[in-house]
Design a protein around this motif. Structure first.
Motif, PDB file in Angstrom:
ATOM      1  N   GLY A   1       0.831  -1.209   0.000  1.00  0.00           N
ATOM      2  CA  GLY A   1       0.000   0.000   0.000  1.00  0.00           C
ATOM      3  C   GLY A   1       0.855   1.244   0.000  1.00  0.00           C
ATOM      4  N   VAL A   2       0.702   2.049   1.053  1.00  0.00           N
ATOM      5  CA  VAL A   2       1.457   3.307   1.163  1.00  0.00           C
ATOM      6  C   VAL A   2       2.714   3.036   2.000  1.00  0.00           C
ATOM      7  CG1 VAL A   2       1.445   5.668   2.051  1.00  0.00           C
ATOM      8  CG2 VAL A   2      -0.626   4.701   0.998  1.00  0.00           C
ATOM      9  N   VAL A   3       3.866   3.293   1.390  1.00  0.00           N
ATOM     10  CA  VAL A   3       5.148   3.101   2.080  1.00  0.00           C
ATOM     11  C   VAL A   3       5.660   4.457   2.569  1.00  0.00           C
ATOM     12  CG1 VAL A   3       7.584   2.456   1.757  1.00  0.00           C
ATOM     13  CG2 VAL A   3       5.780   1.065   0.710  1.00  0.00           C
ATOM     14  N   ALA A   4       6.149   4.495   3.810  1.00  0.00           N
ATOM     15  CA  ALA A   4       6.893   5.660   4.300  1.00  0.00           C
ATOM     16  C   ALA A   4       8.372   5.299   4.244  1.00  0.00           C
ATOM     17  CB  ALA A   4       6.490   5.984   5.736  1.00  0.00           C
ATOM     18  N   GLY A   5       9.142   6.058   3.486  1.00  0.00           N
ATOM     19  CA  GLY A   5      10.594   5.835   3.401  1.00  0.00           C
ATOM     20  C   GLY A   5      11.298   6.920   4.203  1.00  0.00           C
ATOM     21  N   ILE A   6      12.160   6.520   5.132  1.00  0.00           N
ATOM     22  CA  ILE A   6      12.862   7.502   5.980  1.00  0.00           C
ATOM     23  C   ILE A   6      14.354   7.219   5.881  1.00  0.00           C
ATOM     24  CG2 ILE A   6      13.158   8.368   8.341  1.00  0.00           C
ATOM     25  CD1 ILE A   6      10.285   7.612   8.894  1.00  0.00           C
ATOM     26  N   VAL A   7      15.134   8.241   5.545  1.00  0.00           N
ATOM     27  CA  VAL A   7      16.564   8.018   5.288  1.00  0.00           C
ATOM     28  C   VAL A   7      17.456   9.005   6.050  1.00  0.00           C
ATOM     29  CG1 VAL A   7      16.333   6.845   3.080  1.00  0.00           C
ATOM     30  CG2 VAL A   7      16.372   9.318   3.111  1.00  0.00           C
ATOM     31  N   PRO A   8      18.723   8.603   6.287  1.00  0.00           N
ATOM     32  CA  PRO A   8      19.660   9.459   7.021  1.00  0.00           C
ATOM     33  C   PRO A   8      20.459  10.373   6.071  1.00  0.00           C
ATOM     34  CG  PRO A   8      20.640   7.307   6.735  1.00  0.00           C
ATOM     35  CD  PRO A   8      19.319   7.283   5.998  1.00  0.00           C
ATOM     36  N   TRP A   9      21.454  11.039   6.640  1.00  0.00           N
ATOM     37  CA  TRP A   9      22.185  12.074   5.907  1.00  0.00           C
ATOM     38  C   TRP A   9      23.505  11.581   5.315  1.00  0.00           C
ATOM     39  CZ3 TRP A   9      26.557  11.803   8.662  1.00  0.00           C
ATOM     40  CH2 TRP A   9      26.454  11.505  10.020  1.00  0.00           C
ATOM     41  N   ASN A  10      23.913  10.356   5.622  1.00  0.00           N
ATOM     42  CA  ASN A  10      25.271   9.963   5.197  1.00  0.00           C
ATOM     43  C   ASN A  10      25.341   9.524   3.733  1.00  0.00           C
ATOM     44  OD1 ASN A  10      23.861   7.621   5.885  1.00  0.00           O
ATOM     45  ND2 ASN A  10      25.724   6.528   6.444  1.00  0.00           N
ATOM     46  N   PHE A  11      24.277   8.842   3.263  1.00  0.00           N
ATOM     47  CA  PHE A  11      24.131   8.513   1.830  1.00  0.00           C
ATOM     48  C   PHE A  11      22.716   8.916   1.418  1.00  0.00           C
ATOM     49  CE2 PHE A  11      27.891   6.248   2.755  1.00  0.00           C
ATOM     50  CZ  PHE A  11      28.577   6.101   1.556  1.00  0.00           C
ATOM     51  N   PRO A  12      22.456  10.225   1.382  1.00  0.00           N
ATOM     52  CA  PRO A  12      21.058  10.676   1.273  1.00  0.00           C
ATOM     53  C   PRO A  12      20.409  10.329  -0.064  1.00  0.00           C
ATOM     54  CG  PRO A  12      22.587  12.525   1.128  1.00  0.00           C
ATOM     55  CD  PRO A  12      23.405  11.331   1.507  1.00  0.00           C
ATOM     56  N   PHE A  13      21.216  10.049  -1.068  1.00  0.00           N
ATOM     57  CA  PHE A  13      20.667   9.794  -2.409  1.00  0.00           C
ATOM     58  C   PHE A  13      20.427   8.298  -2.603  1.00  0.00           C
ATOM     59  CE2 PHE A  13      20.611  10.071  -7.071  1.00  0.00           C
ATOM     60  CZ  PHE A  13      19.827  11.194  -7.229  1.00  0.00           C
ATOM     61  N   ASN A  14      21.486   7.510  -2.433  1.00  0.00           N
ATOM     62  CA  ASN A  14      21.352   6.074  -2.705  1.00  0.00           C
ATOM     63  C   ASN A  14      20.425   5.380  -1.730  1.00  0.00           C
ATOM     64  OD1 ASN A  14      22.848   5.987  -4.931  1.00  0.00           O
ATOM     65  ND2 ASN A  14      24.588   4.906  -4.070  1.00  0.00           N
TER      66      ASN A  14
ATOM     67  N   ALA B   1      17.911   6.488  -0.306  1.00  0.00           N
ATOM     68  CA  ALA B   1      16.527   6.779  -0.690  1.00  0.00           C
ATOM     69  C   ALA B   1      16.115   5.899  -1.879  1.00  0.00           C
ATOM     70  CB  ALA B   1      16.374   8.258  -1.023  1.00  0.00           C
ATOM     71  N   LEU B   2      17.027   5.742  -2.834  1.00  0.00           N
ATOM     72  CA  LEU B   2      16.698   4.906  -4.005  1.00  0.00           C
ATOM     73  C   LEU B   2      16.524   3.436  -3.616  1.00  0.00           C
ATOM     74  CD1 LEU B   2      18.848   6.771  -6.572  1.00  0.00           C
ATOM     75  CD2 LEU B   2      16.413   6.319  -6.821  1.00  0.00           C
ATOM     76  N   TRP B   3      17.193   3.009  -2.557  1.00  0.00           N
ATOM     77  CA  TRP B   3      16.999   1.640  -2.059  1.00  0.00           C
ATOM     78  C   TRP B   3      15.549   1.408  -1.650  1.00  0.00           C
ATOM     79  CZ3 TRP B   3      21.306  -0.503   1.671  1.00  0.00           C
ATOM     80  CH2 TRP B   3      22.560  -0.429   1.032  1.00  0.00           C
ATOM     81  N   LYS B   4      14.851   2.500  -1.355  1.00  0.00           N
ATOM     82  CA  LYS B   4      13.454   2.387  -0.925  1.00  0.00           C
ATOM     83  C   LYS B   4      12.501   2.690  -2.079  1.00  0.00           C
ATOM     84  CE  LYS B   4      14.996   3.534   3.677  1.00  0.00           C
ATOM     85  NZ  LYS B   4      15.389   2.139   3.879  1.00  0.00           N
ATOM     86  N   ILE B   5      12.796   3.786  -2.795  1.00  0.00           N
ATOM     87  CA  ILE B   5      11.880   4.218  -3.851  1.00  0.00           C
ATOM     88  C   ILE B   5      11.752   3.138  -4.932  1.00  0.00           C
ATOM     89  CG2 ILE B   5      11.517   5.934  -5.673  1.00  0.00           C
ATOM     90  CD1 ILE B   5      13.381   7.814  -3.872  1.00  0.00           C
ATOM     91  N   ALA B   6      12.888   2.653  -5.428  1.00  0.00           N
ATOM     92  CA  ALA B   6      12.853   1.756  -6.592  1.00  0.00           C
ATOM     93  C   ALA B   6      12.098   0.452  -6.294  1.00  0.00           C
ATOM     94  CB  ALA B   6      14.281   1.493  -7.087  1.00  0.00           C
ATOM     95  N   PRO B   7      12.431  -0.280  -5.213  1.00  0.00           N
ATOM     96  CA  PRO B   7      11.675  -1.521  -4.983  1.00  0.00           C
ATOM     97  C   PRO B   7      10.224  -1.269  -4.589  1.00  0.00           C
ATOM     98  CG  PRO B   7      13.257  -1.151  -3.197  1.00  0.00           C
ATOM     99  CD  PRO B   7      13.538  -0.132  -4.256  1.00  0.00           C
TER     100      PRO B   7
END
Ligand code: NAD
Length: 475
Positions: A140-153, A155-161
């Motif tokens: 359903g609705v996913v909340a993705g929460i990420v830290p500041w050390n690898f802020p780009f990748n 996030a993509l680990w969550k968005i893409a799958p």
């Protein structure tokens, strides 16, 4: 300066959304304001979750090939703007430009590769009378929460799958590094149906609001162990599905048969890449006593030659600590190490600002129970430790509440694998470190996490199984 670096809005329901208030994003190399990011209100958070909820049924029913194309599109868009993303990354995160560009390009690659993953159907029975097959539906609705050390990748680990499997997502970057994700969502608006991919930014209150939201079905969180525990508590009342990727205190074990000069660069990078601000950095390095002095010398030379500075300046190898609170934590650890009378082979003196700079620091064989060994430094401060035999070093490596990764360095690979099997960690690298790919499952044992990211196992964490059992008799 181009608009890429100036105007930052949230993306909610496919629209650019500003907030009544903003948060300052600080350049950690200069302590000046890079830009202002929206400070999401509770009402705007509701709108983001509602948009994701409304978009979900249609996205779930979109053919997989179209979802694959949408995920791969992230890769195309990122690659087309890689240089700008990298500069923005360095400005807000601090990492030198080459390393910033590497993360951006790896992010593009990541999206393209995740888009190729399969969502399996498991046939558990196919007898004359019955067929049972298990499908994997989006949650359903996913909340993705990420830290500041690898802020780009991260996030993509969550968005893409999440998107590939048919979920919609509300992504919340760290308040310290929101800019690259806000920009990515802006660039993706024209490529995705409204509500499928929402990015919101804000202060410390936003994470708890998001994890407590009753309309979120799944939380995929990367960050510290302390926060991970709070996330799990917040998820309990609605039985939200949860994946947690948390802290680590990874041990490297260096056996006496290695060619020290051949591995020294890699050992150095394993500990100090991104100025030590990597969950899977080597945070304790155990070196066999026969080669300890040689390894200490090789790492010390490299530490003294490393240039720590502003990531936009040519020749900088290592950037600052990313933010003020983390800088204070690392400074405190260094002061504690000094007041305990321990010896620094390199570093240990923190310059006055501006900038959150910590020199590459190596501590000479501190006691096992010292803070610098027991705690996750998350900065460029490495305890170098002597060991004599394998049983002893395995016990020391495992004597941690964390269990994220670790590495073994030896010419005897089968011995390395034997030792790896005795380590209580989700990943063990042999003769390299931090090698992570979209097709490889990544998990934390003990207090380093719950569940899996990446690979097919990670993909399935964004799904819920549904078994369909068919009676083959005619009705
Ligand atoms: P953090 O836990 O302080 O914050 C992570 C994210 O959670 C941020 O976006 C933050 O705003 C949000 N947050 C803070 N409090 C929250 C709450 N109560 N509820 C919900 N969200 C909340 O971590 P950090 O300092 O940003 O990152 C460093 C830590 O992350 C280190 O411990 C590091 O080892 C870990 N980390 C782990 C991995 C991994 O894959 N295992 C990867 C990178 C970093």
């Amino acid at each position: 300066m181009s608009a890429f670096f100036e105007h930052f809005s949230m993306t909610i329901d496919g629209e650019a959304i500003a907030s009544p208030r903003t948060i300052d994003v600080i350049n950690p190399a200069t302590e000046t304001v890079v830009a202002k990011a929206p400070d999401c209100t509770p009402e705007q958070l509701d709108l983001a979750v509602l948009a994701a909820r409304r978009a979900f049924p249609k996205w779930r029913d979109t053919p997989l090939d179209q979802r694959r194309a949408a995920v791969a599109k992230f890769g195309e868009v990122i690659a087309a703007h890689a240089e700008d993303f990298a500069r923005l990354f360095t400005l807000e995160q601090g990492r030198p430009l080459a390393g910033a560009l590497a993360e951006i390009q790896f992010g593009a690659f990541w999206a393209v590769e995740v888009a190729k993953l399969d969502i399996p159907v498991l046939v558990t029975e196919d007898s004359p009378a019955t067929r049972s097959e298990t499908h994997h539906l989006p949650i359903g609705v996913v909340a993705g929460i990420v830290p500041w050390n690898f802020p780009f990748n991260l996030a993509l680990w969550k968005i893409a799958p999440a998107l590939l499997t048919g979920n919609t997502i509300v992504l919340k970057p760290s308040p310290f590094t929101p800019l690259t994700m806000l920009k990515l969502a802006e660039l993706m608006r024209e490529h995705l149906p409204p509500g499928v991919f929402n990015v919101i930014s804000g202060g410390d209150q936003l994470g708890p609001w998001l994890t407590a939201h009753p309309d979120v079905d799944k939380i995929s969180f990367t960050g510290s162990t302390a926060t991970g525990k709070k996330v799990l508590e917040a998820a309990a009342s609605d039985l939200k599905r949860v994946t947690l990727e948390l802290g680590g205190n990874d041990a490297a074990i260096v056996l006496p048969d290695v060619d020290v000069e051949a591995v020294a660069d890699q050992l150095f990078f394993a500990a100090f890449g991104n100025s030590g601000q990597i969950c899977i950095a080597t945070k304790r390095m155990y070196v066999h006593e026969d080669i300890y002095d040689k390894v200490a010398e090789a790492l010390t030379v490299r530490a003294k030659n490393a240039k720590v500075g502003n990531g936009l300046e040519q020749g900088t190898n290592f950037g600052p600590i990313q933010n003020r609170p983390q800088f204070e934590r690392v400074k405190n650890l260094v002061a504690d190490t000094q007041s305990a009378g321990l010896t620094f082979l390199a570093g240990g003196e923190i310059p006055d600002g501006p900038g959150y700079f910590v020199p590459i620091s190596i501590v000479d064989n501190p006691p096992e129970d010292s803070r610098v060994v027991q705690e996750e430094a998350f900065g460029p401060v490495l305890p170098l430790l002597k060991f004599r035999d394998i049983d002893e070093v395995v016990a020391r490596a495992n004597a941690s509440e964390y269990g994220l990764g670790g590495s073994i360095w030896t010419k005897d690979v089968s011995r390395g694998v034997e030792i790896a099997r005795r380590l209580e960690t989700g990943t063990v690298w042999i003769n390299h470190s931090m090698y992570i790919m979209p097709w490889t499952p990544f998990a934390g044992h003990k207090h380093s996490g719950l569940g899996v990211e990446n690979g097919q196992d990670g993909l399935l964490e964004f799904t819920i199984p549904q078994t369909i059992t068919i009676a083959k008799t005619a009705v």
